[in-house]
Scaffold this motif. Structure first.
Motif, short mmCIF file in Angstrom:
data_model
loop_
_atom_site.label_atom_id
_atom_site.label_comp_id
_atom_site.label_asym_id
_atom_site.label_seq_id
_atom_site.Cartn_x
_atom_site.Cartn_y
_atom_site.Cartn_z
N PRO A 213 82.95 -7.78 -4.92
CA PRO A 213 82.41 -9.09 -4.54
C PRO A 213 82.58 -10.09 -5.68
CG PRO A 213 80.64 -7.53 -4.97
CD PRO A 213 81.91 -6.76 -5.06
N VAL A 214 82.69 -11.34 -5.31
CA VAL A 214 82.76 -12.45 -6.27
C VAL A 214 81.46 -13.23 -6.11
CG1 VAL A 214 83.99 -14.57 -6.85
CG2 VAL A 214 85.27 -12.53 -6.17
N LEU A 215 80.83 -13.56 -7.24
CA LEU A 215 79.51 -14.19 -7.22
C LEU A 215 79.49 -15.47 -8.05
CD1 LEU A 215 77.52 -10.89 -7.81
CD2 LEU A 215 77.72 -12.14 -5.64
N PRO A 216 78.53 -16.35 -7.79
CA PRO A 216 78.40 -17.54 -8.64
C PRO A 216 78.28 -17.12 -10.11
CG PRO A 216 77.01 -17.74 -6.70
CD PRO A 216 77.54 -16.33 -6.71
N GLY A 217 78.96 -17.84 -10.96
CA GLY A 217 79.02 -17.52 -12.38
C GLY A 217 80.31 -16.82 -12.76
N ASP A 218 81.02 -16.26 -11.77
CA ASP A 218 82.29 -15.59 -12.04
C ASP A 218 83.40 -16.62 -12.24
OD1 ASP A 218 81.08 -13.13 -11.71
OD2 ASP A 218 81.87 -12.80 -9.69
N ALA B 91 69.33 -14.62 0.53
CA ALA B 91 70.68 -14.54 1.10
C ALA B 91 71.66 -13.93 0.10
CB ALA B 91 71.16 -15.93 1.51
N ALA B 92 72.65 -13.21 0.62
CA ALA B 92 73.71 -12.66 -0.23
C ALA B 92 74.53 -13.83 -0.77
CB ALA B 92 74.60 -11.73 0.58
N ILE C 268 83.45 -20.05 -9.96
CA ILE C 268 82.55 -20.02 -8.80
C ILE C 268 81.18 -20.52 -9.26
CG2 ILE C 268 81.57 -18.57 -6.98
CD1 ILE C 268 84.70 -18.66 -7.06
N THR C 269 80.65 -21.53 -8.58
CA THR C 269 79.35 -22.07 -8.95
C THR C 269 78.43 -22.17 -7.74
OG1 THR C 269 79.77 -24.42 -8.57
CG2 THR C 269 80.54 -23.51 -10.68
N MET C 270 77.15 -22.24 -8.00
CA MET C 270 76.16 -22.44 -6.92
C MET C 270 76.21 -23.86 -6.36
SD MET C 270 74.41 -19.81 -5.99
CE MET C 270 73.03 -20.56 -5.15
N ASN C 271 76.93 -24.76 -7.01
CA ASN C 271 77.03 -26.14 -6.55
C ASN C 271 78.02 -26.33 -5.42
OD1 ASN C 271 75.16 -27.05 -8.42
ND2 ASN C 271 76.72 -27.27 -9.99
N GLU C 272 78.69 -25.27 -5.01
CA GLU C 272 79.69 -25.40 -3.95
C GLU C 272 78.99 -25.52 -2.60
OE1 GLU C 272 83.21 -22.94 -4.58
OE2 GLU C 272 82.40 -22.48 -6.57
N PRO C 273 79.55 -26.32 -1.69
CA PRO C 273 78.86 -26.64 -0.43
C PRO C 273 78.52 -25.42 0.43
CG PRO C 273 81.03 -27.71 -0.50
CD PRO C 273 80.84 -27.02 -1.81
N TRP C 274 79.30 -24.34 0.35
CA TRP C 274 79.02 -23.17 1.19
C TRP C 274 77.76 -22.43 0.77
CZ3 TRP C 274 83.75 -25.02 0.39
CH2 TRP C 274 84.30 -24.83 -0.86
N TYR C 275 77.21 -22.75 -0.41
CA TYR C 275 75.95 -22.14 -0.84
C TYR C 275 74.74 -23.02 -0.49
CZ TYR C 275 78.59 -18.67 -3.48
OH TYR C 275 79.43 -17.63 -3.84
N ALA C 276 74.98 -24.23 -0.03
CA ALA C 276 73.87 -25.14 0.29
C ALA C 276 73.02 -24.58 1.43
CB ALA C 276 74.41 -26.51 0.67
N GLY C 277 71.73 -24.66 1.29
CA GLY C 277 70.82 -24.28 2.35
C GLY C 277 70.62 -22.79 2.55
#
Length: 176
Positions: A108-113, A62-63, A48-57
Motif C-alpha cells: 500500500p501507498v500512504l500519505p507521507g510516502d 477510514a483506510a 503523496i499528501t493528505m491534502n489531495e482531494p481524494w482524501y477529503a471528507g
C-alpha cells in the motif's frame, strides 16, 4: 600556488513536468523529473499528501491507502513525460492511454510516502509507444507494470459536433 580546478561537465537540464504534460491540479500526479534519457527511460517522483482531494471528507477510521487507479495514472503520466520528451506529439495529435497489462500492486501507498516511478520504453511504433517499469518507496517496490500502451491520434477524429446521448435503455429506466 593556484591549482586549476578540474573541469565540471554541465548538468543536463531536466524538463518541468508542466512543460510536457497538459495535466494540472488536481489531476497532475507527478511532482518532479529526477532523470530522463529521451527515447529510453525516465525517473520521476510523486509525493503523496493528505491534502489531495481524494482524501477529503474521509472518516477518522477510514483506510488511507492511495487509490491503485491513481497510482497507475501517476505512473502513466510519467510514461507520458517520456513519450513527450522523446517525440512531442505532432500538431493536432493527442496522446491517449490505450491499455495496461499485468500491473501488480505489491504494497500500500500512504500519505507521507514519496513514490519514485521508473518507466522504460519497451517498444516504439509509428503512432504508439509501449512502456514497462515500476514504482518504489525507498528500496521497496510498491507496483510493477509489465506493459502500458499509449497512442497518438489526430484530434479531429476525437471531436464530434453531435452531443453524446445516453443509451436508449437508460432513458426508459429513468422515466419508469
Amino acid at each position: 600556488m593556484n591549482a586549476a580546478l578540474p573541469a565540471v561537465a554541465p548538468v543536463p537540464t531536466l524538463p518541468r513536468v508542466t512543460d510536457l504534460l497538459p495535466h494540472r491540479y488536481p489531476m497532475l500526479l507527478v511532482d518532479r523529473v529526477e532523470e530522463m534519457v529521451p527515447g529510453e527511460r525516465v525517473r520521476a517522483v510523486k509525493a503523496i499528501t493528505m491534502n489531495e482531494p481524494w482524501y477529503a471528507g474521509l472518516s477518522a477510521d477510514a483506510a488511507l491507502d492511495y487509490p491503485p487507479s491513481l497510482l497507475i495514472e501517476s505512473w502513466g503520466q510519467c510514461a507520458g513525460l517520456l513519450a513527450s520528451a522523446t517525440a512531442p506529439a505532432p500538431a493536432g495529435q493527442v496522446m491517449l492511454f490505450g491499455s495496461v497489462a499485468d500491473a501488480e500492486f505489491c504494497l500500500p501507498v500512504l500519505p507521507g510516502d514519496v513514490i519514485e516511478h521508473r518507466v522504460r520504453i519497451s517498444r516504439a511504433l509509428a503512432d504508439s509507444v509501449i512502456f514497462e517499469g515500476s514504482s518504489h518507496r525507498g528500496a521497496d517496490t510498491v507496483m510493477s507494470v509489465s506493459r502500458m500502451v499509449m497512442a497518438f491520434r489526430p484530434a479531429e477524429l476525437l471531436r464530434t459536433d453531435t452531443p453524446v446521448r445516453p443509451h436508449a435503455g437508460r432513458d426508459r429506466e429513468a422515466t419508469s
